[in-house]
Design an enzyme around this catalytic site. Structure first.
Site, PDB file in Angstrom:
ATOM      1  N   GLY A  68     -23.240  30.317  72.336  1.00  7.77           N
ATOM      2  CA  GLY A  68     -22.675  31.080  73.495  1.00  7.77           C
ATOM      3  C   GLY A  68     -21.917  32.174  72.902  1.00  7.77           C
ATOM      4  O   GLY A  68     -21.238  32.107  72.064  1.00  7.77           O
ATOM      5  N   GLY A  94     -20.657  26.681  66.762  1.00  3.23           N
ATOM      6  CA  GLY A  94     -20.106  27.593  67.680  1.00  3.23           C
ATOM      7  C   GLY A  94     -18.577  27.600  67.814  1.00  3.23           C
ATOM      8  O   GLY A  94     -17.697  28.052  66.644  1.00  3.23           O
ATOM      9  N   THR A  98     -25.351  38.884  71.744  1.00  5.33           N
ATOM     10  CA  THR A  98     -24.752  37.892  72.509  1.00  5.33           C
ATOM     11  C   THR A  98     -23.217  37.765  71.797  1.00  5.33           C
ATOM     12  O   THR A  98     -22.301  37.532  72.407  1.00  5.33           O
ATOM     13  CB  THR A  98     -25.608  36.589  72.440  1.00  5.33           C
ATOM     14  OG1 THR A  98     -26.723  36.734  73.176  1.00  5.33           O
ATOM     15  CG2 THR A  98     -24.871  35.544  73.340  1.00  5.33           C
ATOM     16  N   VAL A  99     -23.316  37.190  70.388  1.00  8.16           N
ATOM     17  CA  VAL A  99     -21.996  36.966  69.667  1.00  8.16           C
ATOM     18  C   VAL A  99     -21.204  38.137  69.633  1.00  8.16           C
ATOM     19  O   VAL A  99     -19.994  37.997  69.754  1.00  8.16           O
ATOM     20  CB  VAL A  99     -22.299  36.201  68.535  1.00  8.16           C
ATOM     21  CG1 VAL A  99     -21.101  35.928  67.868  1.00  8.16           C
ATOM     22  CG2 VAL A  99     -23.076  34.876  68.635  1.00  8.16           C
ATOM     23  N   ALA A 151      -1.445  37.236  64.803  1.00  7.57           N
ATOM     24  CA  ALA A 151      -1.898  37.672  63.592  1.00  7.57           C
ATOM     25  C   ALA A 151      -0.229  38.192  62.873  1.00  7.57           C
ATOM     26  O   ALA A 151      -0.398  38.433  61.495  1.00  7.57           O
ATOM     27  CB  ALA A 151      -2.896  38.582  63.530  1.00  7.57           C
ATOM     28  N   LYS A 208     -26.853  24.340  59.092  1.00  5.58           N
ATOM     29  CA  LYS A 208     -25.385  23.879  59.213  1.00  5.58           C
ATOM     30  C   LYS A 208     -25.280  22.574  58.434  1.00  5.58           C
ATOM     31  O   LYS A 208     -23.876  22.503  58.035  1.00  5.58           O
ATOM     32  CB  LYS A 208     -25.398  23.703  60.992  1.00  5.58           C
ATOM     33  CG  LYS A 208     -25.690  24.885  61.976  1.00  5.58           C
ATOM     34  CD  LYS A 208     -26.012  24.571  63.283  1.00  5.58           C
ATOM     35  CE  LYS A 208     -26.107  25.757  64.081  1.00  5.58           C
ATOM     36  NZ  LYS A 208     -26.476  25.515  65.420  1.00  5.58           N
ATOM     37  N   GLY A 218     -33.058  30.587  78.514  1.00  9.49           N
ATOM     38  CA  GLY A 218     -32.325  31.336  77.431  1.00  9.49           C
ATOM     39  C   GLY A 218     -31.747  30.530  76.504  1.00  9.49           C
ATOM     40  O   GLY A 218     -31.284  30.818  75.315  1.00  9.49           O
ATOM     41  N   GLU A 234     -16.385  30.209  59.860  1.00  8.14           N
ATOM     42  CA  GLU A 234     -16.314  29.211  60.955  1.00  8.14           C
ATOM     43  C   GLU A 234     -17.332  29.118  61.932  1.00  8.14           C
ATOM     44  O   GLU A 234     -17.887  28.158  62.258  1.00  8.14           O
ATOM     45  CB  GLU A 234     -14.800  29.204  61.515  1.00  8.14           C
ATOM     46  CG  GLU A 234     -14.350  28.051  62.530  1.00  8.14           C
ATOM     47  CD  GLU A 234     -14.545  26.751  61.660  1.00  8.14           C
ATOM     48  OE1 GLU A 234     -15.093  26.008  62.250  1.00  8.14           O
ATOM     49  OE2 GLU A 234     -13.580  26.673  61.120  1.00  8.14           O
ATOM     50  N   ILE A 239     -16.621  25.180  68.083  1.00  6.15           N
ATOM     51  CA  ILE A 239     -15.910  23.771  67.607  1.00  6.15           C
ATOM     52  C   ILE A 239     -15.397  24.114  66.168  1.00  6.15           C
ATOM     53  O   ILE A 239     -16.156  24.599  65.182  1.00  6.15           O
ATOM     54  CB  ILE A 239     -17.192  22.703  67.343  1.00  6.15           C
ATOM     55  CG1 ILE A 239     -17.615  22.449  68.796  1.00  6.15           C
ATOM     56  CG2 ILE A 239     -16.206  21.383  67.026  1.00  6.15           C
ATOM     57  CD1 ILE A 239     -18.682  21.481  68.763  1.00  6.15           C
TER      58      ILE A 239
END
Length: 438
Positions: free
Chosen positions: A300, A132, A13-14, A33, A203, A185, A127, A134
């Site tokens: 997500g 996620g 997913t990520v 960059a 976290k 899910g 990060e 934020i």
């Protein structure tokens, strides 16, 4: 300029979200960059149908990516503990910078990983490991750098928040909403990490280390889940002017730091009370800035990828400028030593208010015995509600107490549960005002 070459390990997913954001927004990312950031290699056991890897070196051996001399930055998105740790340490050993979204890895092995990276002169960026998309880690580490952080409290697990939201809005049972979250899910087939607070404790451990400049100490975090919360608890909290949230809380006190995850009653007027569904939010109180709130998608594919790519941008800028001063991993100078004057407090020394729910036999004198037990332990009652009898002759009693030590409340509950007139376990939920003056 020469591109920064990235190896992505994990295309789930990520990983898939990171791959697609990097390729879709390549031009804007390169401008930010100062040089292109290109995907040189992908390490994944299986393909992701949402990712077009045509022309990219794909291998099932993730350690091949860690050893590849053409890779500048390894992006670890496989999750878990031991294999991820070995992968990251291998990448560091081969002189590669690392970007990870793995909160469990950082919470448990972060001290060791940061020391290895420091010794090798490479960066580890994380990060995406908390909340996620934020940018709360960057905010704590940099934006709030002038502040002495007094406390932070967060809804940092979307699954638990989804469950409690629907229990309140629809009056449904925990098990029913959990099954729905699994079908959608939002929850894993084994939801233990989410509903028992382990994910949130990972976290919170990271946030607290950055906020207060202490080593990562996941093993000292107190965790308590939401499985015992009933629809009646949610309703009674609402009647008393509160919302139940599964919070991660850390506070600076004269005795040390609180580090705890548990169901919590918070006043309806607090901003965190209005965070619903799978969203995350973290409130931070600084002595100079006052209260701040960080809200958004806590999980997500692309929200988390947003944070992963932001870390890649920071690494690319560091490579471009070749400077030698970097923001410390946990915000304070010193890699893992931290501030020994701020020990993590035992849970029994925490002081807070409490919501108690118990089932009592409907006979004279029971309520008086309950009140006596609380009084003997120095616990004052703020509110009491006695409802109609249910299950034959059992009467639900709801108590809201003033602030007291956890040790005293543990003894109260032990004595209440030993009474013949009390049926079953006593439900306890801690109450936090999250007051700006605390």
């Amino acid at each position: 300029m020469k591109p920064v070459r990235v190896g992505i390990c994990g295309l789930g997913t990520v990983g898939g979200g990171t791959f697609n954001v990097l390729t879709r927004n390549a031009e804007d990312i390169a401008r930010r960059a100062g040089r292109p950031i290109v995907i040189e290699q992908v390490g994944a056991r299986r393909a992701n149908p949402d990712c077009d890897t045509t022309g990219i070196n794909v291998t099932e051996d993730i350690f091949e990516v860690a050893r590849n001399p053409d890779i500048d930055v390894l992006v670890e998105l496989i999750g878990g503990y031991d294999v991820a740790r070995e992968l990251v340490m291998t990448a560091i050993e081969h002189g590669k910078h690392v970007v990870t979204a793995n909160k469990a890895l950082i919470a448990v092995y972060g001290n060791e990983i940061f020391q290895a990276a420091h010794d090798k002169g490479v960066i580890v960026a994380f990060e995406a490991a908390v909340a996620g998309g934020i940018p709360v880690i960057k905010s704590l580490r940099e934006g709030l750098g002038a502040n002495r952080i007094q406390w932070l409290a967060g809804i940092i697990n979307g699954t638990g928040n989804y469950i409690l939201t629907h229990m309140r809005d629809e009056g449904r049972a925990f098990e029913d909403v959990l099954a729905e979250a699994q079908a959608l899910g939002y929850a894993e087939s084994d939801p233990t990490f989410d509903v028992e607070g382990i994910d949130a404790a990972h976290k919170l451990t990271i946030l607290a280390s950055i906020a207060y400049g202490v080593p990562l100490q996941f093993d000292k975090a107190y965790t308590e889940g939401i499985a015992r919360i009933t629809a009646d608890d949610v309703e009674q909290a609402d009647n008393l002017g509160y919302i139940i949230k599964h919070l991660g809380i850390s506070k600076r006190t004269d005795k040390g730091l609180e580090l705890r995850v548990h169901p919590t009653l918070i006043p309806k007027e607090r901003l965190l009370a209005s965070v619903h569904g799978v969203k995350n939010a973290i409130a931070v109180m600084g002595d100079a800035v006052g209260p701040t709130l960080y809200y958004g998608a806590g999980a997500g594919a692309e929200p988390t990828a947003s944070a992963v790519v932001a870390d890649l941008l920071d690494v690319a800028r560091d490579i471009t400028t070749a400077h030698h001063y970097r923001v410390p991993y946990l915000a304070f100078s010193g890699i893992v030593e931290g501030d020994e004057s701020l020990p993590i407090m035992p849970m029994e020394d925490i002081v807070t208010a409490y919501y108690l729910r118990l089932l009592a036999v409907d006979r004279p004198g029971v309520l008086a015995r309950v009140a006596t037990i609380l009084s003997e332990q120095g616990v004052s009652i703020e509110a009491i509600i006695q409802k109609e009898a249910i299950e034959g002759e059992l009467v639900p009693i709801i108590l809201l107490t003033h602030r007291t030590r956890e040790k005293n409340m543990n003894e109260v509950i032990r004595q209440l549960e030993s009474l013949a007139d009390i049926a079953g376990p006593v439900t306890r939920i801690r109450v936090e005002s999250l007051d700006e003056q605390e």
